[in-house]
Design a protein around this motif. Structure first.
Motif, PDB file in Angstrom:
ATOM      1  N   GLU A 249     -17.435  21.090   8.654  1.00 12.53           N
ATOM      2  CA  GLU A 249     -17.948  19.929   7.919  1.00 12.53           C
ATOM      3  C   GLU A 249     -19.428  19.697   8.207  1.00 12.53           C
ATOM      4  O   GLU A 249     -20.185  19.298   7.313  1.00 12.53           O
ATOM      5  CB  GLU A 249     -17.123  18.689   8.265  1.00 12.53           C
ATOM      6  N   GLU A 250     -19.843  19.955   9.438  1.00 10.78           N
ATOM      7  CA  GLU A 250     -21.262  19.811   9.775  1.00 10.78           C
ATOM      8  C   GLU A 250     -22.090  20.850   9.019  1.00 10.78           C
ATOM      9  O   GLU A 250     -23.181  20.552   8.518  1.00 10.78           O
ATOM     10  CB  GLU A 250     -21.480  19.976  11.285  1.00 10.78           C
ATOM     11  N   LYS A 251     -21.576  22.061   8.924  1.00 10.56           N
ATOM     12  CA  LYS A 251     -22.283  23.111   8.187  1.00 10.56           C
ATOM     13  C   LYS A 251     -22.390  22.755   6.707  1.00 10.56           C
ATOM     14  O   LYS A 251     -23.429  22.973   6.075  1.00 10.56           O
ATOM     15  CB  LYS A 251     -21.565  24.451   8.353  1.00 10.56           C
ATOM     16  N   GLU A 252     -21.320  22.208   6.154  1.00 10.04           N
ATOM     17  CA  GLU A 252     -21.325  21.814   4.743  1.00 10.04           C
ATOM     18  C   GLU A 252     -22.327  20.682   4.501  1.00 10.04           C
ATOM     19  O   GLU A 252     -23.035  20.678   3.485  1.00 10.04           O
ATOM     20  CB  GLU A 252     -19.925  21.379   4.317  1.00 10.04           C
ATOM     21  N   ALA A 253     -22.383  19.735   5.431  1.00 15.01           N
ATOM     22  CA  ALA A 253     -23.334  18.623   5.296  1.00 15.01           C
ATOM     23  C   ALA A 253     -24.767  19.137   5.346  1.00 15.01           C
ATOM     24  O   ALA A 253     -25.634  18.694   4.578  1.00 15.01           O
ATOM     25  CB  ALA A 253     -23.098  17.597   6.406  1.00 15.01           C
ATOM     26  N   ASP A 254     -25.020  20.075   6.236  1.00 13.25           N
ATOM     27  CA  ASP A 254     -26.354  20.665   6.351  1.00 13.25           C
ATOM     28  C   ASP A 254     -26.729  21.401   5.069  1.00 13.25           C
ATOM     29  O   ASP A 254     -27.851  21.269   4.565  1.00 13.25           O
ATOM     30  CB  ASP A 254     -26.382  21.620   7.544  1.00 13.25           C
ATOM     31  N   GLN A 255     -25.786  22.158   4.524  1.00 15.62           N
ATOM     32  CA  GLN A 255     -26.042  22.903   3.291  1.00 15.62           C
ATOM     33  C   GLN A 255     -26.291  21.956   2.119  1.00 15.62           C
ATOM     34  O   GLN A 255     -27.150  22.215   1.267  1.00 15.62           O
ATOM     35  CB  GLN A 255     -24.859  23.823   2.976  1.00 15.62           C
ATOM     36  N   LYS A 256     -25.568  20.856   2.092  1.00 19.50           N
ATOM     37  CA  LYS A 256     -25.758  19.884   1.009  1.00 19.50           C
ATOM     38  C   LYS A 256     -27.161  19.287   1.068  1.00 19.50           C
ATOM     39  O   LYS A 256     -27.818  19.106   0.030  1.00 19.50           O
ATOM     40  CB  LYS A 256     -24.712  18.776   1.104  1.00 19.50           C
ATOM     41  N   LEU A 257     -27.635  18.993   2.261  1.00 19.26           N
ATOM     42  CA  LEU A 257     -28.993  18.466   2.407  1.00 19.26           C
ATOM     43  C   LEU A 257     -30.026  19.493   1.954  1.00 19.26           C
ATOM     44  O   LEU A 257     -31.030  19.145   1.324  1.00 19.26           O
ATOM     45  CB  LEU A 257     -29.248  18.057   3.857  1.00 19.26           C
ATOM     46  N   THR A 258     -29.781  20.755   2.265  1.00 17.54           N
ATOM     47  CA  THR A 258     -30.684  21.820   1.821  1.00 17.54           C
ATOM     48  C   THR A 258     -30.728  21.882   0.302  1.00 17.54           C
ATOM     49  O   THR A 258     -31.805  22.006  -0.301  1.00 17.54           O
ATOM     50  CB  THR A 258     -30.230  23.182   2.383  1.00 17.54           C
ATOM     51  N   GLN A 259     -29.580  21.782  -0.334  1.00 17.15           N
ATOM     52  CA  GLN A 259     -29.515  21.831  -1.797  1.00 17.15           C
ATOM     53  C   GLN A 259     -30.273  20.658  -2.423  1.00 17.15           C
ATOM     54  O   GLN A 259     -30.993  20.827  -3.415  1.00 17.15           O
ATOM     55  CB  GLN A 259     -28.060  21.830  -2.252  1.00 17.15           C
ATOM     56  N   ILE A 260     -30.115  19.476  -1.844  1.00 12.63           N
ATOM     57  CA  ILE A 260     -30.820  18.301  -2.369  1.00 12.63           C
ATOM     58  C   ILE A 260     -32.325  18.476  -2.212  1.00 12.63           C
ATOM     59  O   ILE A 260     -33.105  18.172  -3.117  1.00 12.63           O
ATOM     60  CB  ILE A 260     -30.343  17.021  -1.652  1.00 12.63           C
ATOM     61  N   ALA A 261     -32.732  18.983  -1.059  1.00 15.78           N
ATOM     62  CA  ALA A 261     -34.161  19.194  -0.810  1.00 15.78           C
ATOM     63  C   ALA A 261     -34.740  20.196  -1.796  1.00 15.78           C
ATOM     64  O   ALA A 261     -35.807  19.967  -2.388  1.00 15.78           O
ATOM     65  CB  ALA A 261     -34.372  19.680   0.624  1.00 15.78           C
ATOM     66  N   GLU A 262     -34.037  21.307  -1.997  1.00 16.70           N
ATOM     67  CA  GLU A 262     -34.570  22.381  -2.834  1.00 16.70           C
ATOM     68  C   GLU A 262     -34.465  22.076  -4.324  1.00 16.70           C
ATOM     69  O   GLU A 262     -35.270  22.567  -5.117  1.00 16.70           O
ATOM     70  CB  GLU A 262     -33.846  23.687  -2.511  1.00 16.70           C
ATOM     71  N   SER A 263     -33.492  21.276  -4.713  1.00 15.16           N
ATOM     72  CA  SER A 263     -33.292  21.012  -6.139  1.00 15.16           C
ATOM     73  C   SER A 263     -34.233  19.948  -6.687  1.00 15.16           C
ATOM     74  O   SER A 263     -34.576  19.967  -7.866  1.00 15.16           O
ATOM     75  CB  SER A 263     -31.841  20.589  -6.399  1.00 15.16           C
ATOM     76  N   CYS A 264     -34.673  19.012  -5.842  1.00 16.07           N
ATOM     77  CA  CYS A 264     -35.520  17.950  -6.396  1.00 16.07           C
ATOM     78  C   CYS A 264     -36.489  17.325  -5.391  1.00 16.07           C
ATOM     79  O   CYS A 264     -37.680  17.186  -5.682  1.00 16.07           O
ATOM     80  CB  CYS A 264     -34.644  16.851  -7.012  1.00 16.07           C
ATOM     81  N   VAL A 265     -36.015  16.967  -4.219  1.00 20.73           N
ATOM     82  CA  VAL A 265     -36.814  16.126  -3.322  1.00 20.73           C
ATOM     83  C   VAL A 265     -38.112  16.790  -2.880  1.00 20.73           C
ATOM     84  O   VAL A 265     -39.187  16.180  -2.936  1.00 20.73           O
ATOM     85  CB  VAL A 265     -35.978  15.704  -2.093  1.00 20.73           C
ATOM     86  N   ASN A 266     -38.045  18.045  -2.445  1.00 18.01           N
ATOM     87  CA  ASN A 266     -39.260  18.705  -1.960  1.00 18.01           C
ATOM     88  C   ASN A 266     -40.309  18.839  -3.063  1.00 18.01           C
ATOM     89  O   ASN A 266     -41.511  18.654  -2.822  1.00 18.01           O
ATOM     90  CB  ASN A 266     -38.922  20.086  -1.393  1.00 18.01           C
ATOM     91  N   GLN A 267     -39.863  19.171  -4.272  1.00 18.06           N
ATOM     92  CA  GLN A 267     -40.796  19.318  -5.387  1.00 18.06           C
ATOM     93  C   GLN A 267     -41.449  17.985  -5.728  1.00 18.06           C
ATOM     94  O   GLN A 267     -42.655  17.917  -5.997  1.00 18.06           O
ATOM     95  CB  GLN A 267     -40.066  19.877  -6.614  1.00 18.06           C
ATOM     96  N   GLN A 268     -40.661  16.923  -5.711  1.00 18.18           N
ATOM     97  CA  GLN A 268     -41.213  15.595  -5.989  1.00 18.18           C
ATOM     98  C   GLN A 268     -42.241  15.204  -4.933  1.00 18.18           C
ATOM     99  O   GLN A 268     -43.284  14.622  -5.249  1.00 18.18           O
ATOM    100  CB  GLN A 268     -40.080  14.566  -6.039  1.00 18.18           C
ATOM    101  N   ALA A 269     -41.955  15.535  -3.680  1.00 20.19           N
ATOM    102  CA  ALA A 269     -42.902  15.225  -2.606  1.00 20.19           C
ATOM    103  C   ALA A 269     -44.188  16.022  -2.775  1.00 20.19           C
ATOM    104  O   ALA A 269     -45.290  15.510  -2.546  1.00 20.19           O
ATOM    105  CB  ALA A 269     -42.270  15.520  -1.247  1.00 20.19           C
ATOM    106  N   ALA A 270     -44.051  17.290  -3.198  1.00 20.54           N
ATOM    107  CA  ALA A 270     -45.229  18.131  -3.409  1.00 20.54           C
ATOM    108  C   ALA A 270     -46.082  17.589  -4.552  1.00 20.54           C
ATOM    109  O   ALA A 270     -47.315  17.535  -4.463  1.00 20.54           O
ATOM    110  CB  ALA A 270     -44.802  19.566  -3.706  1.00 20.54           C
ATOM    111  N   GLU A 271     -45.437  17.183  -5.638  1.00 22.67           N
ATOM    112  CA  GLU A 271     -46.170  16.641  -6.787  1.00 22.67           C
ATOM    113  C   GLU A 271     -46.830  15.319  -6.440  1.00 22.67           C
ATOM    114  O   GLU A 271     -47.928  15.019  -6.902  1.00 22.67           O
ATOM    115  CB  GLU A 271     -45.217  16.467  -7.967  1.00 22.67           C
ATOM    116  N   SER A 272     -46.169  14.532  -5.617  1.00 21.23           N
ATOM    117  CA  SER A 272     -46.749  13.267  -5.186  1.00 21.23           C
ATOM    118  C   SER A 272     -48.017  13.509  -4.388  1.00 21.23           C
ATOM    119  O   SER A 272     -49.024  12.832  -4.558  1.00 21.23           O
ATOM    120  CB  SER A 272     -45.739  12.491  -4.335  1.00 21.23           C
ATOM    121  N   GLY A 273     -47.987  14.515  -3.522  1.00 21.39           N
ATOM    122  CA  GLY A 273     -49.165  14.851  -2.729  1.00 21.39           C
ATOM    123  C   GLY A 273     -50.314  15.313  -3.593  1.00 21.39           C
ATOM    124  O   GLY A 273     -51.470  14.962  -3.365  1.00 21.39           O
ATOM    125  N   GLU A 274     -50.000  16.093  -4.644  1.00 23.28           N
ATOM    126  CA  GLU A 274     -51.043  16.561  -5.556  1.00 23.28           C
ATOM    127  C   GLU A 274     -51.675  15.389  -6.292  1.00 23.28           C
ATOM    128  O   GLU A 274     -52.879  15.344  -6.504  1.00 23.28           O
ATOM    129  CB  GLU A 274     -50.445  17.550  -6.559  1.00 23.28           C
TER     130      GLU A 274
END
Length: 201
Positions: A142-167
Protein backbone atom coordinates in the motif's frame (compact mmCIF):
# COMPACT_ATOMS: atom_id res chain seq x y z
CA UNK A 1 18.07 3.16 26.03
CA UNK A 2 17.47 -0.58 25.70
CA UNK A 3 20.29 -2.67 24.28
CA UNK A 4 19.85 -4.34 20.90
CA UNK A 5 21.56 -7.70 21.16
CA UNK A 6 19.62 -9.76 18.63
CA UNK A 7 17.56 -9.59 15.45
CA UNK A 8 14.46 -9.98 17.60
CA UNK A 9 15.46 -6.87 19.55
CA UNK A 10 15.99 -4.98 16.30
CA UNK A 11 12.60 -6.04 14.99
CA UNK A 12 10.81 -4.89 18.12
CA UNK A 13 12.67 -1.59 18.11
CA UNK A 14 11.79 -0.91 14.47
CA UNK A 15 8.14 -1.79 15.06
CA UNK A 16 8.00 0.86 17.78
CA UNK A 17 9.72 3.33 15.47
CA UNK A 18 7.37 2.86 12.51
CA UNK A 19 4.35 2.90 14.83
CA UNK A 20 5.30 6.38 15.99
CA UNK A 21 6.05 7.42 12.40
CA UNK A 22 2.54 6.41 11.33
CA UNK A 23 1.07 8.29 14.28
CA UNK A 24 2.93 11.43 13.23
CA UNK A 25 1.58 11.10 9.70
CA UNK A 26 -2.02 11.02 10.91
CA UNK A 27 -1.42 14.59 12.09
CA UNK A 28 0.55 15.74 9.05
CA UNK A 29 -1.65 14.38 6.24
CA UNK A 30 -4.81 16.39 7.06
CA UNK A 31 -2.72 19.58 6.91
CA UNK A 32 -1.35 18.61 3.50
CA UNK A 33 -4.84 17.81 2.22
CA UNK A 34 -6.10 21.20 3.40
CA UNK A 35 -3.30 23.06 1.62
CA UNK A 36 -3.44 21.07 -1.63
CA UNK A 37 -4.80 22.98 -4.62
CA UNK A 38 -5.05 20.15 -7.16
CA UNK A 39 -8.22 18.12 -6.40
CA UNK A 40 -6.53 14.81 -7.20
CA UNK A 41 -3.70 15.62 -4.80
CA UNK A 42 -6.10 16.50 -2.01
CA UNK A 43 -7.94 13.24 -2.63
CA UNK A 44 -4.68 11.28 -2.55
CA UNK A 45 -3.73 12.74 0.83
CA UNK A 46 -7.19 12.04 2.26
CA UNK A 47 -7.10 8.48 0.95
CA UNK A 48 -3.65 7.86 2.38
CA UNK A 49 -4.77 9.18 5.75
CA UNK A 50 -7.36 6.40 5.85
CA UNK A 51 -4.69 3.89 4.85
CA UNK A 52 -2.36 5.20 7.54
CA UNK A 53 -5.02 4.61 10.18
CA UNK A 54 -5.34 1.04 8.87
CA UNK A 55 -1.56 0.65 9.07
CA UNK A 56 -1.67 1.69 12.72
CA UNK A 57 -4.38 -0.90 13.36
CA UNK A 58 -2.21 -3.58 11.70
CA UNK A 59 0.76 -2.62 13.83
CA UNK A 60 -1.39 -2.93 16.93
CA UNK A 61 -2.18 -6.48 15.78
CA UNK A 62 1.56 -7.05 15.51
CA UNK A 63 2.13 -5.78 19.05
CA UNK A 64 -0.51 -8.22 20.26
CA UNK A 65 0.86 -11.19 18.30
CA UNK A 66 4.38 -10.55 19.56
CA UNK A 67 3.31 -10.00 23.15
CA UNK A 68 4.53 -6.41 23.15
CA UNK A 69 2.86 -3.43 24.83
CA UNK A 70 1.34 -1.02 22.32
CA UNK A 71 3.89 1.72 22.65
CA UNK A 72 5.90 3.61 20.08
CA UNK A 73 9.38 5.06 20.19
CA UNK A 74 9.88 8.62 18.98
CA UNK A 75 10.73 8.40 15.29
CA UNK A 76 13.13 11.28 14.88
CA UNK A 77 13.60 10.57 11.18
CA UNK A 78 9.91 11.11 10.42
CA UNK A 79 9.81 14.11 12.73
CA UNK A 80 12.62 15.76 10.78
CA UNK A 81 11.14 14.84 7.39
CA UNK A 82 7.81 16.41 8.33
CA UNK A 83 9.49 19.51 9.77
CA UNK A 84 11.63 19.95 6.66
CA UNK A 85 8.57 19.61 4.44
CA UNK A 86 6.63 22.16 6.48
CA UNK A 87 9.48 24.67 6.22
CA UNK A 88 9.70 24.33 2.44
CA UNK A 89 5.93 24.43 1.94
CA UNK A 90 5.73 27.57 4.06
CA UNK A 91 8.10 29.35 1.70
CA UNK A 92 6.06 28.57 -1.44
CA UNK A 93 3.87 31.48 -2.53
CA UNK A 94 2.48 29.92 -5.70
CA UNK A 95 -0.23 27.24 -5.46
CA UNK A 96 1.24 24.93 -8.11
CA UNK A 97 4.72 25.21 -6.62
CA UNK A 98 3.30 24.41 -3.19
CA UNK A 99 1.55 21.32 -4.57
CA UNK A 100 4.82 20.13 -6.14
CA UNK A 101 6.63 20.67 -2.85
CA UNK A 102 3.99 18.76 -0.92
CA UNK A 103 4.32 15.80 -3.26
CA UNK A 104 8.09 15.82 -2.80
CA UNK A 105 7.76 16.04 0.98
CA UNK A 106 5.15 13.29 1.11
CA UNK A 107 7.24 10.99 -1.07
CA UNK A 108 10.25 11.40 1.21
CA UNK A 109 8.05 10.14 4.04
CA UNK A 110 6.72 7.32 1.86
CA UNK A 111 10.23 6.19 0.98
CA UNK A 112 11.16 6.06 4.66
CA UNK A 113 8.14 3.89 5.34
CA UNK A 114 8.84 1.65 2.36
CA UNK A 115 12.39 1.07 3.59
CA UNK A 116 11.17 0.40 7.14
CA UNK A 117 8.41 -2.03 6.23
CA UNK A 118 10.63 -3.81 3.72
CA UNK A 119 13.27 -4.35 6.39
CA UNK A 120 10.99 -5.55 9.18
CA UNK A 121 9.15 -7.87 6.78
CA UNK A 122 12.45 -9.62 5.99
CA UNK A 123 13.41 -9.80 9.66
CA UNK A 124 10.01 -11.19 10.65
CA UNK A 125 10.29 -13.92 8.02
CA UNK A 126 13.79 -14.84 9.19
CA UNK A 127 12.51 -15.14 12.75
CA UNK A 128 9.66 -17.41 11.64
CA UNK A 129 6.95 -14.83 12.34
CA UNK A 130 5.15 -15.36 9.05
CA UNK A 131 1.80 -13.89 10.11
CA UNK A 132 3.53 -10.71 11.22
CA UNK A 133 5.53 -10.63 7.99
CA UNK A 134 2.29 -10.89 5.99
CA UNK A 135 0.87 -7.85 7.78
CA UNK A 136 4.04 -5.92 6.97
CA UNK A 137 3.83 -7.05 3.34
CA UNK A 138 0.25 -5.77 3.03
CA UNK A 139 1.26 -2.36 4.34
CA UNK A 140 4.41 -2.27 2.23
CA UNK A 141 2.41 -2.78 -0.97
CA UNK A 142 0.00 0.00 0.00
CA UNK A 143 2.89 2.36 0.69
CA UNK A 144 4.36 1.59 -2.73
CA UNK A 145 0.99 2.22 -4.37
CA UNK A 146 0.62 5.54 -2.55
CA UNK A 147 4.09 6.59 -3.68
CA UNK A 148 3.31 5.64 -7.28
CA UNK A 149 0.05 7.57 -7.17
CA UNK A 150 1.88 10.70 -6.04
CA UNK A 151 4.35 10.24 -8.89
CA UNK A 152 1.50 9.99 -11.39
CA UNK A 153 -0.13 13.16 -10.05
CA UNK A 154 3.17 15.02 -10.20
CA UNK A 155 3.96 13.91 -13.74
CA UNK A 156 0.46 14.29 -15.16
CA UNK A 157 -0.21 17.87 -14.08
CA UNK A 158 1.35 19.37 -10.95
CA UNK A 159 4.99 19.59 -12.03
CA UNK A 160 4.09 21.11 -15.39
CA UNK A 161 1.84 23.69 -13.75
CA UNK A 162 4.63 24.61 -11.34
CA UNK A 163 7.07 24.96 -14.25
CA UNK A 164 4.67 27.20 -16.18
CA UNK A 165 4.06 29.29 -13.09
CA UNK A 166 7.79 29.85 -12.73
CA UNK A 167 8.07 30.91 -16.37
CA UNK A 168 5.25 33.39 -15.87
CA UNK A 169 7.01 34.96 -12.91
CA UNK A 170 10.24 35.25 -14.89
CA UNK A 171 8.37 37.00 -17.70
CA UNK A 172 6.83 39.43 -15.22
CA UNK A 173 10.27 40.19 -13.81
CA UNK A 174 11.75 40.60 -17.29
CA UNK A 175 9.08 43.03 -18.50
CA UNK A 176 9.98 45.90 -16.12
CA UNK A 177 13.64 45.49 -17.08
CA UNK A 178 12.73 45.75 -20.76
CA UNK A 179 10.60 48.83 -20.09
CA UNK A 180 13.43 50.47 -18.17
CA UNK A 181 15.90 49.63 -20.94
CA UNK A 182 13.59 51.06 -23.60
CA UNK A 183 13.07 54.18 -21.53
CA UNK A 184 16.81 54.65 -21.15
CA UNK A 185 17.19 54.17 -24.91
CA UNK A 186 14.60 56.86 -25.68
CA UNK A 187 16.12 59.21 -23.15
CA UNK A 188 19.57 58.69 -24.64
CA UNK A 189 18.29 59.39 -28.14
CA UNK A 190 16.57 62.56 -26.94
CA UNK A 191 19.75 63.75 -25.22
CA UNK A 192 21.80 63.13 -28.35
CA UNK A 193 19.22 65.01 -30.42
CA UNK A 194 19.38 68.06 -28.15
CA UNK A 195 23.16 67.97 -28.23
CA UNK A 196 23.23 68.03 -32.05
CA UNK A 197 20.70 70.88 -32.09
CA UNK A 198 22.91 73.00 -29.84
CA UNK A 199 25.94 72.28 -32.02
CA UNK A 200 24.10 73.37 -35.18
CA UNK A 201 22.90 76.52 -33.49
Amino acid sequence: MATLDSLSDLLQDEIKDIYDAEKQLTKALPKLAKKATAPELREAFEEHLQQTEEHIARLEQVFDQMGMPVRGKKCEAMQHLIAEGNDMIGEAEDDATRDALMIAAAQKCEHYEIASYGTIRVWANLLGKTEVATLFEDTLEEEKEADQKLTQIAESCVNQQAAESGEGEEEEEERPRQVRAASRGRQGAADRGRSRSRQLA
